[in-house]
Design an enzyme around this catalytic site. Structure first.
Site, PDB file in Angstrom:
ATOM      1  N   MET A  65      18.580  16.570 -16.282  1.00  0.00           N
ATOM      2  CA  MET A  65      19.450  17.109 -17.327  1.00  0.00           C
ATOM      3  C   MET A  65      20.149  18.376 -16.875  1.00  0.00           C
ATOM      4  O   MET A  65      19.590  19.169 -16.135  1.00  0.00           O
ATOM      5  CB  MET A  65      18.635  17.455 -18.574  1.00  0.00           C
ATOM      6  N   CYS A  66      21.363  18.541 -17.390  1.00  0.00           N
ATOM      7  CA  CYS A  66      22.085  19.810 -17.299  1.00  0.00           C
ATOM      8  C   CYS A  66      22.616  20.072 -18.710  1.00  0.00           C
ATOM      9  O   CYS A  66      22.017  19.632 -19.689  1.00  0.00           O
ATOM     10  CB  CYS A  66      23.167  19.782 -16.223  1.00  0.00           C
ATOM     11  N   ARG A  67      23.736  20.770 -18.842  1.00  0.00           N
ATOM     12  CA  ARG A  67      24.239  21.064 -20.186  1.00  0.00           C
ATOM     13  C   ARG A  67      24.871  19.837 -20.834  1.00  0.00           C
ATOM     14  O   ARG A  67      24.562  19.503 -21.973  1.00  0.00           O
ATOM     15  CB  ARG A  67      25.239  22.227 -20.151  1.00  0.00           C
ATOM     16  N   GLY A  69      25.905  16.810 -18.584  1.00  0.00           N
ATOM     17  CA  GLY A  69      25.691  15.605 -17.792  1.00  0.00           C
ATOM     18  C   GLY A  69      26.379  15.506 -16.449  1.00  0.00           C
ATOM     19  O   GLY A  69      26.095  14.593 -15.687  1.00  0.00           O
ATOM     20  N   MET A  93      21.535  18.736 -22.303  1.00  0.00           N
ATOM     21  CA  MET A  93      20.843  19.599 -23.265  1.00  0.00           C
ATOM     22  C   MET A  93      21.591  19.729 -24.585  1.00  0.00           C
ATOM     23  O   MET A  93      20.964  19.949 -25.619  1.00  0.00           O
ATOM     24  CB  MET A  93      20.616  20.993 -22.658  1.00  0.00           C
TER      25      MET A  93
END
Length: 114
Positions: A65-67, A69, A93
């Site tokens: 995961m990141c903010r 994608g 996220m």
């Protein structure tokens, strides 16, 4: 980069006991992350790759995961190329938080996604 064949899952399909790999930077992590996630920023990923291989040594799937994608898609692609079972979490996220999944800050208090 072409992410057409990239394995991905919806936030709702991430098991409660999953290995969540958060590749956002330190300030993003400190503000809010999935409780129990492993934090390896994308900018440090190659140097800290051993931490990731150790975490998945038992054959666990990594939910990356990141903010939103984009960064996690790149890391997921890299992991898959290394033979690691990894999937990109769609929406990152932002969707995790919107879905009501727990977000904590660096001190373990309720956090926020930046």
């Amino acid at each position: 980069m072409n992410f057409a064949q990239l394995p991905s899952v919806d936030v709702a399909d991430v098991p409660a006991d999953a290995l969540v790999l958060d590749v956002r930077e330190d300030d993003e992590w400190a503000a809010g992350h999935a409780e129990g996630a492993l934090h390896v920023p994308m900018s440090e990923f190659v140097a800290r790759f051993g931490e990731v291989t150790e975490a998945v040594a038992d054959g666990r799937r990594a939910y990356v995961m990141c903010r939103v994608g984009g960064r996690s898609a790149q890391v997921t692609q890299y992991l898959v190329q290394q033979g690691i079972d990894a999937v990109n979490v769609d929406g990152g996220m932002q969707v995790w938080e919107a879905a009501g999944r727990k977000v904590v800050d660096a001190q373990g208090a309720p956090g926020t996604v930046i």
